[in-house]
Design a protein around this motif. Sequence first.
Motif, PDB file in Angstrom:
ATOM      1  N   THR A  19     -75.639  13.095  -3.364  1.00  0.00           N
ATOM      2  CA  THR A  19     -75.253  14.347  -4.026  1.00  0.00           C
ATOM      3  C   THR A  19     -75.458  15.537  -3.106  1.00  0.00           C
ATOM      4  N   GLN A  20     -76.608  15.603  -2.473  1.00  0.00           N
ATOM      5  CA  GLN A  20     -76.901  16.710  -1.561  1.00  0.00           C
ATOM      6  C   GLN A  20     -75.950  16.726  -0.372  1.00  0.00           C
ATOM      7  N   ASN A  21     -75.597  15.545   0.125  1.00  0.00           N
ATOM      8  CA  ASN A  21     -74.663  15.462   1.252  1.00  0.00           C
ATOM      9  C   ASN A  21     -73.273  15.968   0.868  1.00  0.00           C
ATOM     10  N   ILE A  22     -72.833  15.608  -0.340  1.00  0.00           N
ATOM     11  CA  ILE A  22     -71.524  16.076  -0.807  1.00  0.00           C
ATOM     12  C   ILE A  22     -71.497  17.592  -0.926  1.00  0.00           C
ATOM     13  N   LEU A  23     -72.522  18.160  -1.551  1.00  0.00           N
ATOM     14  CA  LEU A  23     -72.577  19.615  -1.715  1.00  0.00           C
ATOM     15  C   LEU A  23     -72.677  20.315  -0.370  1.00  0.00           C
ATOM     16  N   ALA A  24     -73.424  19.722   0.572  1.00  0.00           N
ATOM     17  CA  ALA A  24     -73.546  20.319   1.904  1.00  0.00           C
ATOM     18  C   ALA A  24     -72.203  20.314   2.617  1.00  0.00           C
ATOM     19  N   GLU A  25     -71.454  19.226   2.486  1.00  0.00           N
ATOM     20  CA  GLU A  25     -70.152  19.146   3.152  1.00  0.00           C
ATOM     21  C   GLU A  25     -69.159  20.134   2.535  1.00  0.00           C
ATOM     22  N   LEU A  26     -69.342  20.420   1.240  1.00  0.00           N
ATOM     23  CA  LEU A  26     -68.512  21.414   0.568  1.00  0.00           C
ATOM     24  C   LEU A  26     -69.022  22.835   0.784  1.00  0.00           C
ATOM     25  N   ASN A  27     -70.197  22.939   1.422  1.00  0.00           N
ATOM     26  CA  ASN A  27     -70.843  24.242   1.633  1.00  0.00           C
ATOM     27  C   ASN A  27     -71.098  24.951   0.303  1.00  0.00           C
ATOM     28  N   GLN A  28     -71.626  24.196  -0.658  1.00  0.00           N
ATOM     29  CA  GLN A  28     -71.939  24.738  -1.976  1.00  0.00           C
ATOM     30  C   GLN A  28     -73.441  24.631  -2.251  1.00  0.00           C
ATOM     31  N   PRO A  29     -73.983  25.568  -3.022  1.00  0.00           N
ATOM     32  CA  PRO A  29     -75.422  25.541  -3.317  1.00  0.00           C
ATOM     33  C   PRO A  29     -75.778  24.406  -4.256  1.00  0.00           C
ATOM     34  N   ARG A  30     -77.064  24.053  -4.286  1.00  0.00           N
ATOM     35  CA  ARG A  30     -77.554  23.003  -5.185  1.00  0.00           C
ATOM     36  C   ARG A  30     -78.010  23.653  -6.485  1.00  0.00           C
ATOM     37  N   LEU A  31     -77.088  23.762  -7.441  1.00  0.00           N
ATOM     38  CA  LEU A  31     -77.399  24.376  -8.725  1.00  0.00           C
ATOM     39  C   LEU A  31     -77.753  23.270  -9.715  1.00  0.00           C
ATOM     40  N   LEU A  32     -79.049  23.115  -9.943  1.00  0.00           N
ATOM     41  CA  LEU A  32     -79.567  21.997 -10.729  1.00  0.00           C
ATOM     42  C   LEU A  32     -79.683  22.365 -12.206  1.00  0.00           C
ATOM     43  N   ALA A  33     -79.252  21.430 -13.062  1.00  0.00           N
ATOM     44  CA  ALA A  33     -79.466  21.539 -14.506  1.00  0.00           C
ATOM     45  C   ALA A  33     -80.117  20.243 -14.980  1.00  0.00           C
ATOM     46  N   THR A  34     -81.009  20.355 -15.958  1.00  0.00           N
ATOM     47  CA  THR A  34     -81.725  19.175 -16.465  1.00  0.00           C
ATOM     48  C   THR A  34     -81.547  19.061 -17.975  1.00  0.00           C
ATOM     49  N   ASN A  35     -81.154  17.864 -18.424  1.00  0.00           N
ATOM     50  CA  ASN A  35     -80.988  17.595 -19.848  1.00  0.00           C
ATOM     51  C   ASN A  35     -81.582  16.231 -20.168  1.00  0.00           C
ATOM     52  N   SER A  36     -81.863  16.006 -21.444  1.00  0.00           N
ATOM     53  CA  SER A  36     -82.384  14.708 -21.882  1.00  0.00           C
ATOM     54  C   SER A  36     -81.370  14.021 -22.782  1.00  0.00           C
ATOM     55  N   TYR A  37     -81.110  12.751 -22.488  1.00  0.00           N
ATOM     56  CA  TYR A  37     -80.208  11.934 -23.289  1.00  0.00           C
ATOM     57  C   TYR A  37     -80.895  10.605 -23.561  1.00  0.00           C
ATOM     58  N   GLU A  38     -80.999  10.251 -24.851  1.00  0.00           N
ATOM     59  CA  GLU A  38     -81.632   8.988 -25.233  1.00  0.00           C
ATOM     60  C   GLU A  38     -82.989   8.819 -24.538  1.00  0.00           C
ATOM     61  N   THR A 150     -72.686   4.344  17.896  1.00  0.00           N
ATOM     62  CA  THR A 150     -74.087   4.270  17.502  1.00  0.00           C
ATOM     63  C   THR A 150     -74.388   5.288  16.419  1.00  0.00           C
ATOM     64  N   GLU A 151     -75.550   5.136  15.818  1.00  0.00           N
ATOM     65  CA  GLU A 151     -75.973   6.044  14.746  1.00  0.00           C
ATOM     66  C   GLU A 151     -75.960   7.497  15.197  1.00  0.00           C
ATOM     67  N   ASP A 152     -76.269   7.735  16.474  1.00  0.00           N
ATOM     68  CA  ASP A 152     -76.433   9.095  16.955  1.00  0.00           C
ATOM     69  C   ASP A 152     -75.131   9.731  17.418  1.00  0.00           C
ATOM     70  N   THR A 153     -74.073   8.937  17.600  1.00  0.00           N
ATOM     71  CA  THR A 153     -72.856   9.484  18.184  1.00  0.00           C
ATOM     72  C   THR A 153     -71.764   9.752  17.157  1.00  0.00           C
ATOM     73  N   GLN A 154     -71.988   9.424  15.920  1.00  0.00           N
ATOM     74  CA  GLN A 154     -70.991   9.676  14.891  1.00  0.00           C
ATOM     75  C   GLN A 154     -71.649  10.171  13.624  1.00  0.00           C
ATOM     76  N   GLU A 155     -71.149  11.296  13.113  1.00  0.00           N
ATOM     77  CA  GLU A 155     -71.712  11.876  11.914  1.00  0.00           C
ATOM     78  C   GLU A 155     -71.131  11.205  10.673  1.00  0.00           C
ATOM     79  N   ILE A 156     -71.937  11.195   9.620  1.00  0.00           N
ATOM     80  CA  ILE A 156     -71.461  10.717   8.323  1.00  0.00           C
ATOM     81  C   ILE A 156     -70.505  11.758   7.743  1.00  0.00           C
TER      82      ILE A 156
END
Length: 237
Positions: A19-38, A150-156
């Motif tokens: 989730t954090q990687n997706i938001l970082a790639e979109l250059n969007q802030p991490r706006l967290l909301a918390t809810n309870s279900y069951e 290698t791990e170091d030569t290509q970004e995700i």
Amino acid sequence: MDPATLILSYGSLSPVEITQNILAELNQPRLLATNSYESTVINSFKCDISTKYYSTSISLIPFEGKLESVPTEIKKLTEALIIYFDPTDRSFIECLPGINDFIKDNEVQIGFLVTTSLTGNENELTFEELKDVTDVVLDIVALKEDADKTEDTQEISYAEVLEGLRNCVWSNIKIGSNRKESNNAEELENQLNDFEKLLITAQNFRSNTNLTRDEILNKAEQFAEVMSAILNDNDSD
């Protein structure tokens, strides 16, 4: 809550990291909301999706569990699914029938089986093995396209996932545009007609749940033709 992209992991990369990687790639802030279900606490992150034809917000839900423990209310909100796996864990293929059932039972529009890389090594799951037993809705995505590097030569990169999320026809879409307003009424009408054709095609595809594989592929080809026509029109603008 907005329509949801449910994110789970059957491997070493956690749903929160994805989730954090997706938001970082979109250059969007991490706006967290918390809810309870069951009696389950669910964290979700706002994600803005904006294209030429619509803009909307969705919820990215990193779920620390497996599909069978997802609360009913979250299932109802889920329109996209991202599942991370490790190709070295060959037992993951045994989870795919359950994943396919989850997609059908909850009418998930788009899904991604995501892994860091697919090397094709003999002991690992291959693209072909996975594709043979996955629902047609699921795309298999390697976050590193070149397994020889290698791990170091290509970004995700989540580019393929992000493209899929932008192409998804979300239930709360609002027609809009990122382009400067045009005084050309005919051009605007053509854009709206293109979007309407895309929306109708996608909805028809989604509503036909009893199609054979050949019929699904035919519908997918029709959908691709509509998309291609729109994109070719965009290129000429």
